[in-house]
Scaffold this active site. Structure first.
Site, PDB file in Angstrom:
ATOM      1  CG  ASP A 173      -2.213  -0.847   0.954  1.00 36.01           C
ATOM      2  OD1 ASP A 173      -2.569  -1.270   0.001  1.00 36.01           O
ATOM      3  OD2 ASP A 173      -2.722  -0.834   1.971  1.00 36.01           O
ATOM      4  CE  LYS A 175      -8.416   0.322  -2.374  1.00 36.17           C
ATOM      5  NZ  LYS A 175      -7.529  -0.505  -1.742  1.00 36.17           N
ATOM      6  CG  MET A 212      -7.435   7.614   5.951  1.00 34.59           C
ATOM      7  SD  MET A 212      -8.523   6.160   5.048  1.00 34.59           S
ATOM      8  CE  MET A 212      -9.321   5.766   6.508  1.00 34.59           C
TER       9      MET A 212
END
Length: 257
Positions: A42, A64, A175
């Site tokens: 990741d 991502k 996030m």
């Protein structure tokens, strides 16, 4: 997976890479990377030394990025399962802990559905480690006996904001940079005190770490002035006052308001 962290052919290990610093990777994680034939990693996993940690593996970036998922989750599931079914030792290297907003449970289920042996190697979650790196404990005697971890990837609904505002303790938002203004104004609207101390920690546990501390009503402006960006962890609650220099900084902001 055999006892002792041996990665067998035709199996998958979901490995938590920790909050970002290479030396916060676990011993077991390093052992499995050394054995791996394929590593799917990741964006937030520690990768600067990955070629040395996994010298025999094919390394594949499936990370991502905000607003851009170039490798959809279903495709990640297919890749790790297909590789394991081909007899490879597969490590799925994820940032933080695989089961804390990491979609690790979905990947584990995909392996089980395909009959692929799968194991989970916990990692240090940024929800706790990043505040700590900034000198902010998520719990502290006399200030907070609980903490709640939520994702700010999408704007929180009114019921979630209301519940968080009344919950007490410490709130940790992962996030949450893109939705910072929405979160702050929503919490105030639902009764959280505007002067509640807030810390925003950018790139925590790395040499690039930066910390912004401000009252809830000023945190969006303060973060914008400082130019803080993702990845960052948001900490809301009285424990933020324990960060080095926080009390004086908060007093100065209030006087200058």
């Amino acid at each position: 997976m055999a006892p002792g962290g041996v990665l067998e052919p035709g199996s998958v290990a979901l490995v938590g890479g920790g909050p970002g610093a290479a030396d916060l990777l676990t011993v077991r994680a390093l052992r499995l990377l050394e054995q791996a034939d394929a590593v799917y990693y990741d964006r937030l996993a520690p990768t600067d030394e990955l070629t040395g940690w996994a010298p025999r593996a094919r390394l594949v970036d499936v990370g991502k990025r905000p607003g851009h998922h170039r490798v959809p989750q279903d495709e990640i599931n297919r890749l790790i399962v297909t590789s394991a079914l081909a007899g490879l030792r597969v490590v799925r290297l994820k940032g933080g802990d695989p089961f804390v907003f990491g979609r690790g449970s979905e990947e584990a289920q995909a392996c089980r559905d395909a009959g692929v042996p799968v194991s989970v190697v916990p990692g240090i979650t940024s929800a706790v480690a990043v505040p700590a790196a900034a000198g902010i404990p998520v719990t502290a005697r006399g200030l907070s006996t609980s903490f709640t971890v939520i994702t700010g990837h999408d704007p929180l609904g009114e019921s979630a904001l209301a519940g968080l505002a009344q919950l007490g303790g410490t709130a940790v938002v992962l996030m949450g940079v893109g939705t910072l203004g929405h979160t702050a104004s929503g919490l105030i609207r639902h009764g959280m005190a505007p002067d509640t101390p807030v810390g925003l920690v950018e790139r925590g546990c790395t040499p690039e770490q930066r910390v912004c501390i401000a009252p809830l009503e000023q945190i969006q402006l303060a973060a914008a002035v400082a130019g803080l960006a993702s990845p960052a962890v948001l900490v809301i609650g009285e424990v933020v006052r324990l960060a080095p220099g926080a009390e004086q900084h908060l007093r100065d902001l209030v006087r200058g308001a």
